[in-house]
Write a protein that holds these residues in place. Structure first.
Motif, PDB file in Angstrom:
ATOM      1  N   GLU A  32       0.832  -1.212   0.000  1.00  0.00           N
ATOM      2  CA  GLU A  32       0.000   0.000   0.000  1.00  0.00           C
ATOM      3  C   GLU A  32       0.863   1.257   0.000  1.00  0.00           C
ATOM      4  O   GLU A  32       0.582   2.223  -0.721  1.00  0.00           O
ATOM      5  N   GLU A  33       1.919   1.264   0.799  1.00  0.00           N
ATOM      6  CA  GLU A  33       2.813   2.425   0.855  1.00  0.00           C
ATOM      7  C   GLU A  33       3.523   2.640  -0.484  1.00  0.00           C
ATOM      8  O   GLU A  33       3.659   3.772  -0.952  1.00  0.00           O
ATOM      9  N   TYR A  34       3.956   1.534  -1.107  1.00  0.00           N
ATOM     10  CA  TYR A  34       4.663   1.641  -2.383  1.00  0.00           C
ATOM     11  C   TYR A  34       3.762   2.240  -3.458  1.00  0.00           C
ATOM     12  O   TYR A  34       4.168   3.151  -4.193  1.00  0.00           O
ATOM     13  N   TYR A  35       2.546   1.732  -3.566  1.00  0.00           N
ATOM     14  CA  TYR A  35       1.646   2.246  -4.602  1.00  0.00           C
ATOM     15  C   TYR A  35       1.199   3.673  -4.301  1.00  0.00           C
ATOM     16  O   TYR A  35       0.947   4.450  -5.216  1.00  0.00           O
ATOM     17  N   SER A  36       1.119   4.023  -3.041  1.00  0.00           N
ATOM     18  CA  SER A  36       0.811   5.410  -2.684  1.00  0.00           C
ATOM     19  C   SER A  36       1.949   6.331  -3.126  1.00  0.00           C
ATOM     20  O   SER A  36       1.716   7.396  -3.699  1.00  0.00           O
ATOM     21  N   LEU A  37       3.188   5.925  -2.868  1.00  0.00           N
ATOM     22  CA  LEU A  37       4.356   6.695  -3.308  1.00  0.00           C
ATOM     23  C   LEU A  37       4.375   6.824  -4.827  1.00  0.00           C
ATOM     24  O   LEU A  37       4.583   7.908  -5.366  1.00  0.00           O
ATOM     25  N   LYS A  38       4.134   5.728  -5.506  1.00  0.00           N
ATOM     26  CA  LYS A  38       4.159   5.713  -6.963  1.00  0.00           C
ATOM     27  C   LYS A  38       3.082   6.641  -7.536  1.00  0.00           C
ATOM     28  O   LYS A  38       3.350   7.421  -8.462  1.00  0.00           O
ATOM     29  N   ALA A  39       1.881   6.598  -6.968  1.00  0.00           N
ATOM     30  CA  ALA A  39       0.781   7.444  -7.455  1.00  0.00           C
ATOM     31  C   ALA A  39       1.063   8.921  -7.198  1.00  0.00           C
ATOM     32  O   ALA A  39       0.818   9.775  -8.070  1.00  0.00           O
ATOM     33  N   LYS A  40       1.590   9.245  -6.027  1.00  0.00           N
ATOM     34  CA  LYS A  40       1.884  10.646  -5.710  1.00  0.00           C
ATOM     35  C   LYS A  40       2.992  11.193  -6.593  1.00  0.00           C
ATOM     36  O   LYS A  40       2.945  12.346  -7.033  1.00  0.00           O
ATOM     37  N   ALA A  41       4.004  10.386  -6.874  1.00  0.00           N
ATOM     38  CA  ALA A  41       5.093  10.822  -7.746  1.00  0.00           C
ATOM     39  C   ALA A  41       4.586  11.023  -9.173  1.00  0.00           C
ATOM     40  O   ALA A  41       4.940  12.009  -9.832  1.00  0.00           O
ATOM     41  N   ASN A  42       3.744  10.103  -9.662  1.00  0.00           N
ATOM     42  CA  ASN A  42       3.171  10.260 -11.004  1.00  0.00           C
ATOM     43  C   ASN A  42       2.295  11.494 -11.082  1.00  0.00           C
ATOM     44  O   ASN A  42       2.313  12.210 -12.078  1.00  0.00           O
ATOM     45  N   PHE A  43       1.513  11.744 -10.050  1.00  0.00           N
ATOM     46  CA  PHE A  43       0.644  12.925 -10.022  1.00  0.00           C
ATOM     47  C   PHE A  43       1.470  14.208 -10.051  1.00  0.00           C
ATOM     48  O   PHE A  43       1.098  15.183 -10.697  1.00  0.00           O
ATOM     49  N   ALA A  44       2.614  14.202  -9.361  1.00  0.00           N
ATOM     50  CA  ALA A  44       3.488  15.376  -9.340  1.00  0.00           C
ATOM     51  C   ALA A  44       4.298  15.496 -10.627  1.00  0.00           C
ATOM     52  O   ALA A  44       4.885  16.552 -10.888  1.00  0.00           O
ATOM     53  N   GLY A  45       4.362  14.432 -11.418  1.00  0.00           N
ATOM     54  CA  GLY A  45       5.089  14.473 -12.676  1.00  0.00           C
ATOM     55  C   GLY A  45       6.592  14.312 -12.518  1.00  0.00           C
ATOM     56  O   GLY A  45       7.353  14.761 -13.371  1.00  0.00           O
ATOM     57  N   ILE A  46       7.011  13.681 -11.441  1.00  0.00           N
ATOM     58  CA  ILE A  46       8.443  13.450 -11.210  1.00  0.00           C
ATOM     59  C   ILE A  46       8.645  11.994 -10.852  1.00  0.00           C
ATOM     60  O   ILE A  46       7.682  11.268 -10.563  1.00  0.00           O
ATOM     61  N   ASN A  47       9.901  11.546 -10.887  1.00  0.00           N
ATOM     62  CA  ASN A  47      10.141  10.145 -10.539  1.00  0.00           C
ATOM     63  C   ASN A  47      10.120   9.970  -9.018  1.00  0.00           C
ATOM     64  O   ASN A  47      10.104  10.936  -8.254  1.00  0.00           O
ATOM     65  N   ARG A  48      10.119   8.719  -8.577  1.00  0.00           N
ATOM     66  CA  ARG A  48       9.983   8.443  -7.149  1.00  0.00           C
ATOM     67  C   ARG A  48      11.155   8.982  -6.337  1.00  0.00           C
ATOM     68  O   ARG A  48      10.968   9.500  -5.240  1.00  0.00           O
ATOM     69  N   SER A  49      12.361   8.888  -6.870  1.00  0.00           N
ATOM     70  CA  SER A  49      13.535   9.374  -6.135  1.00  0.00           C
ATOM     71  C   SER A  49      13.448  10.869  -5.894  1.00  0.00           C
ATOM     72  O   SER A  49      13.713  11.352  -4.786  1.00  0.00           O
ATOM     73  N   GLU A  50      13.083  11.595  -6.937  1.00  0.00           N
ATOM     74  CA  GLU A  50      12.977  13.055  -6.785  1.00  0.00           C
ATOM     75  C   GLU A  50      11.836  13.413  -5.829  1.00  0.00           C
ATOM     76  O   GLU A  50      11.944  14.352  -5.040  1.00  0.00           O
ATOM     77  N   PHE A  51      10.736  12.656  -5.883  1.00  0.00           N
ATOM     78  CA  PHE A  51       9.628  12.902  -4.969  1.00  0.00           C
ATOM     79  C   PHE A  51      10.072  12.725  -3.521  1.00  0.00           C
ATOM     80  O   PHE A  51       9.778  13.549  -2.658  1.00  0.00           O
ATOM     81  N   ILE A  52      10.825  11.657  -3.247  1.00  0.00           N
ATOM     82  CA  ILE A  52      11.305  11.401  -1.880  1.00  0.00           C
ATOM     83  C   ILE A  52      12.272  12.506  -1.453  1.00  0.00           C
ATOM     84  O   ILE A  52      12.228  12.982  -0.325  1.00  0.00           O
ATOM     85  N   ARG A  53      13.156  12.940  -2.374  1.00  0.00           N
ATOM     86  CA  ARG A  53      14.085  14.030  -2.038  1.00  0.00           C
ATOM     87  C   ARG A  53      13.332  15.300  -1.665  1.00  0.00           C
ATOM     88  O   ARG A  53      13.675  15.987  -0.705  1.00  0.00           O
ATOM     89  N   GLN A  54      12.291  15.627  -2.432  1.00  0.00           N
ATOM     90  CA  GLN A  54      11.507  16.828  -2.127  1.00  0.00           C
ATOM     91  C   GLN A  54      10.767  16.682  -0.807  1.00  0.00           C
ATOM     92  O   GLN A  54      10.650  17.647  -0.047  1.00  0.00           O
ATOM     93  N   CYS A  55      10.278  15.484  -0.521  1.00  0.00           N
ATOM     94  CA  CYS A  55       9.607  15.243   0.764  1.00  0.00           C
ATOM     95  C   CYS A  55      10.581  15.449   1.926  1.00  0.00           C
ATOM     96  O   CYS A  55      10.226  16.027   2.950  1.00  0.00           O
ATOM     97  N   ILE A  56      11.806  14.976   1.762  1.00  0.00           N
ATOM     98  CA  ILE A  56      12.806  15.120   2.819  1.00  0.00           C
ATOM     99  C   ILE A  56      13.101  16.589   3.074  1.00  0.00           C
ATOM    100  O   ILE A  56      13.248  17.022   4.221  1.00  0.00           O
ATOM    101  N   CYS A  57      13.164  17.369   2.007  1.00  0.00           N
ATOM    102  CA  CYS A  57      13.507  18.797   2.152  1.00  0.00           C
ATOM    103  C   CYS A  57      12.364  19.629   2.718  1.00  0.00           C
ATOM    104  O   CYS A  57      12.600  20.611   3.412  1.00  0.00           O
TER     105      CYS A  57
END
Length: 120
Positions: A32-57
């Motif tokens: 569930e967490e993986y697909y949530s991450l994947k959906a949020k990254a796709n919605f933002a239009g960026i890859n998962r790594s960049e999404f996680i980096r932005q979340c950290i910042c």
């Protein structure tokens, strides 16, 4: 053998050492967490790594409740129980008989609330 003096300088410029990404972090996730991450990254239009980096910042993580704060919350819930008992007694016997009990509990309640606000 000839040495080439003027090499082709076209291509990608060299990154500064501070901008290179040299660390790798592995994270295990539930499905569930993986697909949530994947959906949020796709919605933002960026890859998962960049999404996680932005979340950290940009994200703010709150610390866990301290044992002292948990004790204050426990006191607060006990006082809420006392207030309910006073209200039941007031409805049964009349409000004038329990007025002093209410004032005492109200004063203690205010003290605990200020202690909790000071810790947060």
């Amino acid at each position: 053998m000839k040495t080439i003096k003027n090499r082709n300088t076209n291509g990608r410029p060299v990154k500064e050492p501070s901008k290179k990404k040299g660390y790798k972090v592995t994270v295990k996730m539930a499905t569930e967490e993986y697909y949530s991450l994947k959906a949020k990254a796709n919605f933002a239009g960026i890859n998962r790594s960049e999404f996680i980096r932005q979340c950290i910042c940009t994200c703010e993580v709150r610390q866990r409740l301290t044992p002292e704060l948990v004790g204050y919350i426990r006191q607060l819930s006990g006082m809420a129980n006392n207030i309910n008992q006073i209200a039941r007694a007031a409805n049964a016997a009349g409000y004038s008989g329990v007025h002093m009990q209410y004032l005492v509990v109200n004063e203690r309640l205010d003290k605990v609330i200020t202690l909790i606000e000071d810790d947060c």
